[in-house]
Design an enzyme around this catalytic site. Structure first.
Site, PDB file in Angstrom:
ATOM      1  N   ARG A  43       0.902  -1.145   0.006  1.00  0.00           N
ATOM      2  CA  ARG A  43       0.117   0.060   0.045  1.00  0.00           C
ATOM      3  C   ARG A  43       0.763   1.243  -0.022  1.00  0.00           C
ATOM      4  O   ARG A  43       1.742   1.472   0.596  1.00  0.00           O
ATOM      5  CB  ARG A  43      -0.961   0.105   1.315  1.00  0.00           C
ATOM      6  CG  ARG A  43      -1.975  -0.979   1.021  1.00  0.00           C
ATOM      7  CD  ARG A  43      -2.840  -1.373   2.370  1.00  0.00           C
ATOM      8  NE  ARG A  43      -3.709  -2.510   2.119  1.00  0.00           N
ATOM      9  CZ  ARG A  43      -3.396  -3.759   2.238  1.00  0.00           C
ATOM     10  NH1 ARG A  43      -2.375  -4.142   2.609  1.00  0.00           N
ATOM     11  NH2 ARG A  43      -4.397  -4.618   2.134  1.00  0.00           N
ATOM     12  N   HIS A  68      -1.001  -2.469  -4.535  1.00  0.00           N
ATOM     13  CA  HIS A  68      -0.405  -3.463  -5.480  1.00  0.00           C
ATOM     14  C   HIS A  68      -0.475  -2.626  -7.068  1.00  0.00           C
ATOM     15  O   HIS A  68      -0.865  -3.380  -7.729  1.00  0.00           O
ATOM     16  CB  HIS A  68      -1.180  -4.913  -5.721  1.00  0.00           C
ATOM     17  CG  HIS A  68      -0.898  -5.704  -4.483  1.00  0.00           C
ATOM     18  ND1 HIS A  68       0.024  -5.597  -3.715  1.00  0.00           N
ATOM     19  CD2 HIS A  68      -1.686  -6.521  -3.800  1.00  0.00           C
ATOM     20  CE1 HIS A  68      -0.218  -6.377  -2.719  1.00  0.00           C
ATOM     21  NE2 HIS A  68      -1.376  -6.933  -2.766  1.00  0.00           N
ATOM     22  N   HIS A 101       2.895 -12.802  -5.636  1.00  0.00           N
ATOM     23  CA  HIS A 101       1.714 -12.922  -4.846  1.00  0.00           C
ATOM     24  C   HIS A 101       0.953 -14.351  -4.924  1.00  0.00           C
ATOM     25  O   HIS A 101      -0.147 -14.417  -5.112  1.00  0.00           O
ATOM     26  CB  HIS A 101       0.552 -11.888  -5.270  1.00  0.00           C
ATOM     27  CG  HIS A 101      -0.204 -11.336  -4.144  1.00  0.00           C
ATOM     28  ND1 HIS A 101      -1.007 -12.125  -3.400  1.00  0.00           N
ATOM     29  CD2 HIS A 101      -0.454 -10.047  -3.592  1.00  0.00           C
ATOM     30  CE1 HIS A 101      -1.689 -11.469  -2.696  1.00  0.00           C
ATOM     31  NE2 HIS A 101      -0.971 -10.045  -2.712  1.00  0.00           N
ATOM     32  N   ASP A 155      -2.530 -10.213   8.273  1.00  0.00           N
ATOM     33  CA  ASP A 155      -1.902  -9.378   6.952  1.00  0.00           C
ATOM     34  C   ASP A 155      -1.290  -8.026   7.198  1.00  0.00           C
ATOM     35  O   ASP A 155      -1.449  -6.978   7.269  1.00  0.00           O
ATOM     36  CB  ASP A 155      -3.383  -9.030   6.346  1.00  0.00           C
ATOM     37  CG  ASP A 155      -3.436  -8.362   5.242  1.00  0.00           C
ATOM     38  OD1 ASP A 155      -2.368  -8.337   4.424  1.00  0.00           O
ATOM     39  OD2 ASP A 155      -4.532  -8.103   4.191  1.00  0.00           O
ATOM     40  N   GLU A 171       4.911 -12.698   0.940  1.00  0.00           N
ATOM     41  CA  GLU A 171       5.311 -11.429  -0.345  1.00  0.00           C
ATOM     42  C   GLU A 171       6.319 -10.723   0.208  1.00  0.00           C
ATOM     43  O   GLU A 171       6.574  -9.718   1.229  1.00  0.00           O
ATOM     44  CB  GLU A 171       4.165 -10.680  -0.512  1.00  0.00           C
ATOM     45  CG  GLU A 171       2.852 -11.254  -0.632  1.00  0.00           C
ATOM     46  CD  GLU A 171       1.567 -10.336  -0.433  1.00  0.00           C
ATOM     47  OE1 GLU A 171       1.636  -9.247  -0.935  1.00  0.00           O
ATOM     48  OE2 GLU A 171       0.760 -10.789   0.008  1.00  0.00           O
TER      49      GLU A 171
HETATM   50  C1  BGC Z   1      -2.987  -7.732   1.112  1.00  0.00           C
HETATM   51  C2  BGC Z   1      -4.160  -7.818   1.428  1.00  0.00           C
HETATM   52  C3  BGC Z   1      -4.968  -8.096   0.098  1.00  0.00           C
HETATM   53  C4  BGC Z   1      -4.369  -8.914  -0.745  1.00  0.00           C
HETATM   54  C5  BGC Z   1      -4.872  -8.841  -2.134  1.00  0.00           C
HETATM   55  C6  BGC Z   1      -2.275  -8.719  -0.002  1.00  0.00           C
HETATM   56  O1  BGC Z   1      -0.865  -8.205  -0.254  1.00  0.00           O
HETATM   57  O2  BGC Z   1      -2.041  -7.336   2.325  1.00  0.00           O
HETATM   58  O3  BGC Z   1      -4.817  -7.139   2.159  1.00  0.00           O
HETATM   59  O4  BGC Z   1      -6.516  -8.421   0.329  1.00  0.00           O
HETATM   60  O5  BGC Z   1      -2.943  -8.913  -1.000  1.00  0.00           O
HETATM   61  O6  BGC Z   1      -4.325  -9.861  -3.107  1.00  0.00           O
END
Ligand code: BGC
Length: 356
Positions: free
Chosen positions: A87, A112, A183, A256, A321
């Protein structure tokens, strides 16, 4: 005449950017196999031997490559994320005194790389050998609001000792920010319709993590994991504390978060490890990055139908990630993600598979 019409049609489709997704498969001498599409640089399947030597596909995904298109599914399954994984606060960055507004696609923030980040763009398959694939993406100046024309590559190599080695590189013609990651949604049982990941054991080589507010935005603080449910320095089941009465777990809807690795950028030291008691498969993650986002599939809710018609339920996969810390462009005290002309961005991530 017909030929001419066909040529015009092909040119018109190319002009509209209607490229077709292709699937590339790489293999090692031990039989491990990774299939990757140029659409979003996504790992579609990853076949790994379990404790009995049977191959299991350990990532979520789709049978039909077009199911990765956002009009069918807005997921990051398997994607090579760019330009900026995770983010950026309010989707705003300032580089050398100039403000740039990025898409605000997640609770008011840019997630992303924006609404149509690289996970929804085509990479070109530049080089392929039996066990490696190099994808390249040229991202124009202003792509999703980011400055600078960037040429980025992702090289996947399957080594004979069952490592999926991923190297990222990027160059730019104007100052910008870069933070790439993979991802993949891992379910090491290979049976996401039967087993969630709550029984999987997770180890994270991190004494600290970066807490978030209730919009998943890092607050800028770094907190010790000691004495909290965030402590994975001794491996434990993901489900053990995931619903503990702890503000950070409420804010994250579970795990998360970004952990601050104790590895000091050494990609020979294990950053994280995941183990499935169902299959015996263990995944070790190595990286030269300072952080790792562990996302426990908290937003999966059974509405996305994946490979083999399986509905991906709550917490049926975990993402590991490797990354710069979230929102570093607005947190100057954290490791910088700025890339300038003349410099080369590099990042390294290894997913090593074994059995226990
Ligand atoms: C985020 C999550 C998100 C997900 C989506 C993750 O990297 O931290 O909040 O929902 O990616 O693919």
């Amino acid at each position: 005449m017909k030929k001419l019409m066909l040529a015009v049609l092909v040119m018109a489709l190319a002009a509209c950017g209607r490229q077709e997704p292709e699937l590339y498969t790489i293999r090692n001498a031990s039989g491990m196999e990774a299939s990757i599409t140029n659409y979003g640089g996504r790992i579609v399947s990853l076949l790994v031997p379990d404790r009995d030597g049977q191959m299991r596909d350990v990532v979520l995904g789709f049978d039909n490559l077009k199911d990765y298109y956002p009009e069918h599914n807005e997921t990051d399954f398997g994607a090579s994320i760019g330009r900026y994984a995770n983010r950026i606060k309010d989707g705003r960055i300032n580089i050398d005194g100039t403000d740039y507004q990025l898409p605000r696609n997640n609770f008011g923030h840019c997630l992303h790389g924006g609404t149509r980040g690289w996970q929804y763009q085509f990479y070109e398959a530049a080089e392929q050998t039996e066990n490696s694939l190099k994808l390249v993406r040229v991202s124009p100046d202003g792509d999703q609001g980011f400055p600078g024309k960037v040429t980025a590559s992702v090289t996947f190599t399957l080594t004979d000792d069952n490592k999926l080695d991923i190297r990222y590189e990027a160059v730019t013609d104007a100052p910008t920010v870069i933070n790439m990651t993979n991802h993949s949604y891992f379910n090491l049982s290979g049976e996401p319709g039967k087993h969630d990941i709550l029984g999987d054991e997770l180890y994270i080589n991190a004494s600290n993590f970066t807490p978030v507010d209730d919009t998943f935005m890092t607050t800028g603080e770094i907190w010790p994991v000691d004495g909290t449910p965030m402590d994975f320095r001794v491996a434990k089941a993901i489900g053990k504390d995931i619903d503990a009465d702890y503000e950070q777990l409420r804010n994250g809807h579970g795990y998360d978060h970004n952990w601050v690795l104790d590895t000091s950028g050494d990609d020979n030291v294990v950053a994280a490890a995941l183990y499935s008691p169902v299959s015996g498969i263990e995944l070790k993650v190595y990286t030269d990055e300072p952080g790792i986002q562990v996302y426990a599939g908290n937003f999966l809710d059974g509405t996305v139908i994946g490979k083999g018609g399986v509905a991906y339920g709550h917490r049926t996969a975990v993402c590991l990630e490797t990354q710069k810390f979230p929102d570093t462009p607005n947190k100057p005290e954290w490791p910088s993600a700025v890339l300038r002309p003349g410099e080369t961005y590099t990042s390294h991530c290894v997913f090593e598979f074994g059995v226990k």
